[in-house]
Design an enzyme around this catalytic site. Structure first.
Site, mmCIF file in Angstrom:
data_model
loop_
_atom_site.group_PDB
_atom_site.id
_atom_site.type_symbol
_atom_site.label_atom_id
_atom_site.label_comp_id
_atom_site.label_asym_id
_atom_site.label_seq_id
_atom_site.Cartn_x
_atom_site.Cartn_y
_atom_site.Cartn_z
ATOM 1 N N THR A 73 0.865 -1.180 0.000
ATOM 2 C CA THR A 73 0.000 0.000 0.000
ATOM 3 C C THR A 73 0.898 1.225 0.000
ATOM 4 O OG1 THR A 73 -1.776 -1.133 1.184
ATOM 5 C CG2 THR A 73 -1.768 1.266 1.266
ATOM 6 N N LYS A 128 -7.822 1.620 -2.896
ATOM 7 C CA LYS A 128 -7.461 1.185 -1.539
ATOM 8 C C LYS A 128 -7.577 2.346 -0.549
ATOM 9 C CE LYS A 128 -5.633 -1.279 1.843
ATOM 10 N NZ LYS A 128 -4.298 -1.899 1.818
ATOM 11 N N LYS A 139 -1.237 4.761 8.638
ATOM 12 C CA LYS A 139 -0.455 4.934 7.404
ATOM 13 C C LYS A 139 -1.383 5.143 6.212
ATOM 14 C CE LYS A 139 1.918 2.120 3.985
ATOM 15 N NZ LYS A 139 2.307 0.747 3.613
#
Length: 298
Positions: free
Chosen positions: A94, A169, A244
């Protein structure tokens, strides 16, 4: 079956590599952790001494790394020079959209196919081979990557050009973070109002309060399907990782000029939770913030 290079055998990558091996692929696995390599060997992978060795001769090269800087470094220093011209590069880390696009452009310039394929589902899905992949890249690149993704997934979605997987995402986890906080607030309020959490769940899970955060990942121990709440908020998706993703989403929103007040507040709350020493705690553990809050909490 094919030879697959797998680079990054952490909580997610270890299970993913194991499922590729289970599907019959010859998985050459690399990680900086000796323990991770031992687990990969036990799962049917062949540990190798470097990322370059993992990439050599591979038909597919999967990376699952902490951040965009790591992906770029591994690609630049190991993968690009070692990968056969026919290899497809699958980055399931990611990372930010800009880095995903930059890596794909660099791969294309070298005649390699590349996709960004971040995942949803957490550690349990990685181990079970039931992840959801959000894939960005050309039709040709996605077609080459899909057989390998299928071995690790319940669902594979081609969502657009390079970088689109990372964009989906970020948006997905923006919703997840916000709905988890709302779910935690509601359960904490229900408790303070004297409601049985099971009674609230029974109603909320089949009415307008229904969400994945409530029905699949309930933050209250002993309520709903088993979740990290039943294990002291251990395992699952760590708060540090959610934070994050939220920071990546906030950066992307700033670049796009998008207004994301709920996401901004969610990031602030998870920052406070992480700073209190809860970075390794599952993100649903943020319910402790609301359960312990005083009535006059701002």
């Amino acid at each position: 079956m094919a030879r697959v290079g797998f680079i990054g055998l952490g909580n997610m990558g270890g299970g993913m590599a194991a499922n590729l091996a289970k599907a019959g692929h010859d998985v050459r696995a690399f990680d900086l952790s000796a323990d991770a390599l031992d687990k990969a060997r036990a799962a049917g992978c062949l540990p190798v001494a470097s990322a370059r060795e993992a990439a050599e001769g591979a038909e597919a090269i999967v990376t699952m790394l902490p951040a965009g800087t790591h992906v770029e470094q591994v690609y630049r220093e190991s993968v690009f020079d070692a990968a056969p011209p026919s290899a497809v590069l699958i980055d399931s880390s990611t990372i930010d959209v800009a880095t995903a696009r930059r890596v794909a452009e660099a791969a294309t310039a070298r005649g390699l196919l590349a996709v960004d394929a971040p995942v949803s589902g957490g550690i349990a899905a990685a181990n079970a081979g039931t992840l959801t992949f959000m894939v960005g890249g050309s039709d040709a690149a996605v077609a080459e990557a899909k057989p390998f993704l299928d071995a690790m997934a319940k669902s594979v979605f081609h969502v657009g050009a390079s970088g689109a997987g990372q964009a989906v995402k970020m948006c997905n986890n923006l919703v997840l973070a916000s709905t988890m906080i709302a779910t935690c607030e509601a359960f904490a309020l229900a408790e303070k109002l004297g409601l049985d959490p099971q009674a609230f769940y029974d109603v909320g899970s089949v009415s307008t309060a229904q969400s994945w955060s409530m029905t699949s990942y309930c933050p209250v121990p002993g309520v709903g399907p088993e979740s990290p709440a039943d294990r002291g908020y251990q395992g699952g998706f760590a708060t540090a990782l959610m934070l994050k993703d939220l920071r990546l989403a906030m950066a992307a929103a700033a670049d796009a000029g998008a207004d994301v007040p709920m996401g901004t507040r969610a990031r602030e709350l998870y920052e406070v939770f992480a700073d209190a020493g809860e970075g390794a705690t599952d993100f649903s553990g943020i319910i402790k913030t609301f359960s312990q809050a005083s009535p006059d909490r701002a």
